[in-house]
Write a protein that holds these residues in place. Structure first.
Motif, short mmCIF file in Angstrom:
data_model
loop_
_atom_site.label_atom_id
_atom_site.label_comp_id
_atom_site.label_asym_id
_atom_site.label_seq_id
_atom_site.Cartn_x
_atom_site.Cartn_y
_atom_site.Cartn_z
N ARG A 84 -62.35 -69.12 38.34
CA ARG A 84 -60.92 -68.90 38.56
C ARG A 84 -60.66 -67.73 39.51
O ARG A 84 -59.80 -67.80 40.39
CB ARG A 84 -60.21 -68.62 37.23
CG ARG A 84 -59.87 -69.86 36.41
CD ARG A 84 -58.81 -69.52 35.38
NE ARG A 84 -58.48 -70.70 34.57
CZ ARG A 84 -58.93 -70.90 33.34
NH1 ARG A 84 -59.76 -70.02 32.80
NH2 ARG A 84 -58.58 -71.97 32.66
N ASP A 85 -61.39 -66.64 39.31
CA ASP A 85 -61.14 -65.44 40.12
C ASP A 85 -61.35 -65.70 41.61
O ASP A 85 -60.55 -65.29 42.46
CB ASP A 85 -62.04 -64.29 39.66
CG ASP A 85 -61.68 -63.80 38.26
OD1 ASP A 85 -60.55 -64.09 37.80
OD2 ASP A 85 -62.53 -63.15 37.62
N THR A 86 -62.44 -66.39 41.94
CA THR A 86 -62.71 -66.70 43.35
C THR A 86 -61.67 -67.65 43.92
O THR A 86 -61.21 -67.49 45.06
CB THR A 86 -64.12 -67.31 43.50
OG1 THR A 86 -65.08 -66.41 42.98
CG2 THR A 86 -64.43 -67.61 44.96
N THR A 132 -58.49 -68.13 42.94
CA THR A 132 -57.19 -67.48 43.13
C THR A 132 -57.25 -66.39 44.18
O THR A 132 -56.23 -66.08 44.80
CB THR A 132 -56.70 -66.89 41.80
OG1 THR A 132 -57.72 -66.03 41.25
CG2 THR A 132 -56.38 -67.99 40.79
N ALA A 133 -58.44 -65.81 44.42
CA ALA A 133 -58.55 -64.80 45.48
C ALA A 133 -58.34 -65.42 46.85
O ALA A 133 -57.76 -64.80 47.76
CB ALA A 133 -59.93 -64.14 45.42
N GLU A 160 -53.53 -68.35 45.70
CA GLU A 160 -53.02 -68.26 44.33
C GLU A 160 -52.76 -69.64 43.72
O GLU A 160 -52.82 -69.81 42.51
CB GLU A 160 -51.75 -67.42 44.29
CG GLU A 160 -51.99 -65.94 44.53
CD GLU A 160 -50.73 -65.12 44.37
OE1 GLU A 160 -49.69 -65.72 44.01
OE2 GLU A 160 -50.80 -63.90 44.58
#
Length: 503
Positions: free
Chosen positions: A294-296, A298-299, A302
Motif C-alpha cells: 500500500r505504501d509504495t 499510494t506514494a 494516492e
C-alpha cells in the motif's frame, strides 16, 4: 525519463500510424469516414468494441481500487460485462437496422425534425467532449508518471495523433487501431496473469487468499458503509450499466457492421473478452497489494492508479513495466479515436448537414466538414484538459456516464420500444435528463464539498428516472399533436426487428 518505456510507446505509435496510412486508402467518402461503409465483420467489430471499451482507466483504476479498497473495487469490474449483456438483449440489432451514421439517425428514423436532431447532437457532443477531456487528462498525468514527459507535451502529442488518425483513416483506421490495441492489451493482461499465477504456486486466486492471510479477511469481503455510500455505489453501477447504452463512441460501432446478426456477434465476442479482462483485474489488485504494498502504491499516486504498472515492474522488471506503459498509452489513443469519430459525426452530419443545410450538402463536403470538425473538437478538448488538469478524473467520468444514462439512452430505448412515444417526449427526455444530470453534479459533493445540496457524487439514481419521467410527461403533453407522432410505429418495428417479421 524511462527510456525503454518511451521507445516502446514510440514503436507502438509507429504501428498505429502505419495502420492509419493503410486505412486512408479506403477512407474516400462520408460512408467510409463515419461507419466504414458498414463493411466490418462481427469478429472484427467485437475486437474493436473491446478495444474501444477496455480503457486505461479500467486497467489502472480498478486494479488500484482493489489494491487499496479491497473487495469494493470489484463493483467497478462487473458493470461493463453487465452493460454489454443488456446491449445484446435490447439495443444492438435495432440500432444497427435504424441508424446510418449517428445515434440521432436512429431516432430520426421515427421522428423527423431539426430541433430534435440538434438536441440529440448536443447531447452527443457533451458526452464525447467530457470523455475526451478524461482521456487527455489521464494521458498527460500518466505520461508524467510513466514516461517522464510533461503534461502539456503529452496532451499536445496525443491530440495531434488522434486528429491525424481520424482525419486520414476515419472509422476504417479507428477500427484497425482498436483491434490492434485490443489484441495488445489482451496479450499483456494474459502474460501478467501467468506471472501472478506462477508467483502464487499455480493458483490464480492465490493472491486473494494471501491478502486475506496478511491483512485480514475484510479485504476480500464487502465493506459495511453508511446509507449514502451504499446509494452512491448503486448509483455508480446504474450509471455505468445504463450509460454504456448511450455512449456515442460505443453505439456508433453497431453502425459499422453488415447486418443485425453481425451486431449481435460483435457483442458476444466483446463479452467474452470483457469477462476475461475484468475477472483478471481484481486478481491484479490483490497481487499488487501483496507484492508492491500500500505504501509504495499510494506514494506513486494516492488513488492507486500506478498499482498495475508497479506490479508489472515487480514481476518482470523495467521491461514489463515499459510494455504496460506503452499499452496504456496506446489504449488511450484508441479510445480517443473512437470519440473523435462520434463527435465529428454529430457536428458534420447532424448539425451542419441536417440542421443547418437541411440535407443539401454534397457528400464530399460532408466528409471535409467531418474531418475539420474532428480537428476542431480535438483542440477544444485539449484546451479544456489544460484547464481541468487538477479536477478529479473519476468525477468527470461519473458525469459522462450519468449524462449518457439520462439522455440518449432513454430516448433510444423509447424510440425502439414504446408505441406511444412522440417527438415532444424525445426532446423533453433529452433536455430534462441533461439538465438533471449536470445540475445534480453541480450541487453535489464533488463540486460543493461539505456545502453540497445533493448528497450523492453520482446522480444516476435520480437523473435516470427523471429523464424517463420527462420523456413520459412530454409524450403525454404532445399526444394530441399529430405532427409529433412521427413515422408509424409498426413500420419502425419492421425495420428494427426484421427477423420477427420473417418468423
Amino acid at each position: 525519463m524511462n527510456v525503454p518505456a518511451v521507445l516502446i510507446v514510440v514503436a507502438l505509435i509507429a504501428v498505429t500510424l502505419v495502420l492509419t496510412s493503410y486505412a486512408s486508402r479506403r477512407n474516400n467518402s462520408a460512408d467510409d469516414h463515419y461507419v466504414a461503409s458498414s463493411r466490418i465483420g462481427g469478429w472484427q467489430n467485437g475486437l474493436a468494441l473491446a478495444g474501444d471499451q477496455l480503457s486505461a482507466a479500467a486497467l489502472l483504476g480498478i486494479t488500484g481500487a482493489v489494491a487499496l479498497g479491497g473487495f469494493d473495487g470489484f463493483y467497478l469490474a462487473v458493470g461493463v460485462p453487465a452493460a454489454y449483456l443488456l446491449m445484446l438483449l435490447v439495443i444492438a440489432e435495432p440500432l444497427r437496422n435504424l441508424g446510418r451514421y449517428t445515434m440521432a439517425d436512429a431516432v430520426a428514423a421515427r421522428f423527423e425534425g431539426r430541433g430534435l436532431r440538434g438536441v440529440m447532437a448536443l447531447s452527443t457532443l457533451v458526452i464525447s467532449i467530457i470523455y475526451m477531456v478524461i482521456q487527455f487528462i489521464g494521458a498527460g498525468l500518466l505520461a508524467q508518471l510513466l514516461l517522464g514527459v510533461s503534461f502539456p507535451v503529452a496532451v499536445l502529442v496525443i491530440g495531434t495523433l488522434m486528429t491525424l488518425y481520424t482525419f486520414l483513416g476515419g472509422m476504417v483506421g479507428t477500427t484497425y487501431i482498436q483491434v490492434f490495441k485490443a489484441v495488445l492489451l489482451i496479450g499483456t493482461v494474459f502474460a501478467l496473469l501467468v506471472l501472478v499465477t506462477a508467483e502464487t504456486g499455480g493458483n490464480p486466486l492465490g493472491s486473494m487468499q494471501e491478502a486475506a492471510d496478511r491483512f485480514g479477511a475484510e479485504v476480500i469481503a464487502p465493506q459495511q458503509g453508511d446509507l449514502t455510500g451504499s446509494l452512491d455505489t448503486i448509483s455508480l453501477l446504474l450509471g455505468m450499466v445504463l450509460g454504456m447504452m448511450g455512449l456515442p463512441h460505443v453505439m456508433v460501432r453497431f453502425l459499422t457492421v453488415r447486418n443485425g446478426r453481425a451486431a449481435r456477434q460483435s457483442i458476444q465476442v466483446a463479452m467474452w473478452i470483457y469477462a476475461f479482462f475484468f475477472c483478471a483485474l481484481p486478481i491484479f489488485g490483490y497481487a499488487a497489494l501483496n507484492l508492491v504494498g500500500r505504501d509504495t502504491i499510494t506514494a506513486d499516486n494516492e488513488a492507486g492508479n500506478l498499482a498495475a504498472p508497479r506490479l508489472a515492474e515487480t514481476l518482470g522488471g523495467n521491461l514489463l513495466f515499459a510494455i504496460v506503459a506503452g499499452v496504456v498509452m496506446t489504449t488511450i489513443l484508441a479510445v480517443l479515436a473512437g470519440l473523435s469519430i462520434a463527435s465529428s459525426g454529430a457536428v458534420a452530419h447532424d448539425l451542419y448537414t441536417t440542421v443547418l443545410r437541411r440535407g443539401a450538402v454534397p457528400r464530399g463536403r460532408q466528409l471535409l466538414v467531418g474531418r475539420v470538425a474532428g480537428a476542431g473538437i480535438a483542440v477544444i478538448a485539449m484546451l479544456m484538459a489544460f484547464a481541468a488538469k487538477d479536477l478529479n478524473v473519476a468525477f468527470l467520468g461519473n458525469l459522462a456516464f450519468s449524462v449518457a444514462a439520462s439522455t440518449t439512452m432513454p430516448v433510444l430505448l423509447l424510440t425502439i420500444y414504446w408505441r406511444r412515444f412522440n417527438r415532444r417526449g424525445a426532446v423533453s427526455g433529452l433536455v430534462g435528463g441533461l439538465v438533471s444530470a449536470v445540475g445534480l453534479v453541480a450541487l453535489g459533493p464533488d463540486v460543493l464539498g461539505a456545502a453540497a445540496v445533493f448528497p450523492l457524487t453520482i446522480p444516476a439514481l435520480v437523473s435516470v428516472p427523471f429523464g424517463f419521467g420527462c420523456a413520459w410527461l412530454g409524450t403525454r403533453a404532445g399526444r394530441d399533436d399529430p405532427a409529433a407522432a412521427g413515422t408509424d410505429y409498426d413500420q419502425i418495428a419492421r425495420r428494427a426487428f426484421p427477423a420477427r417479421q420473417e418468423s
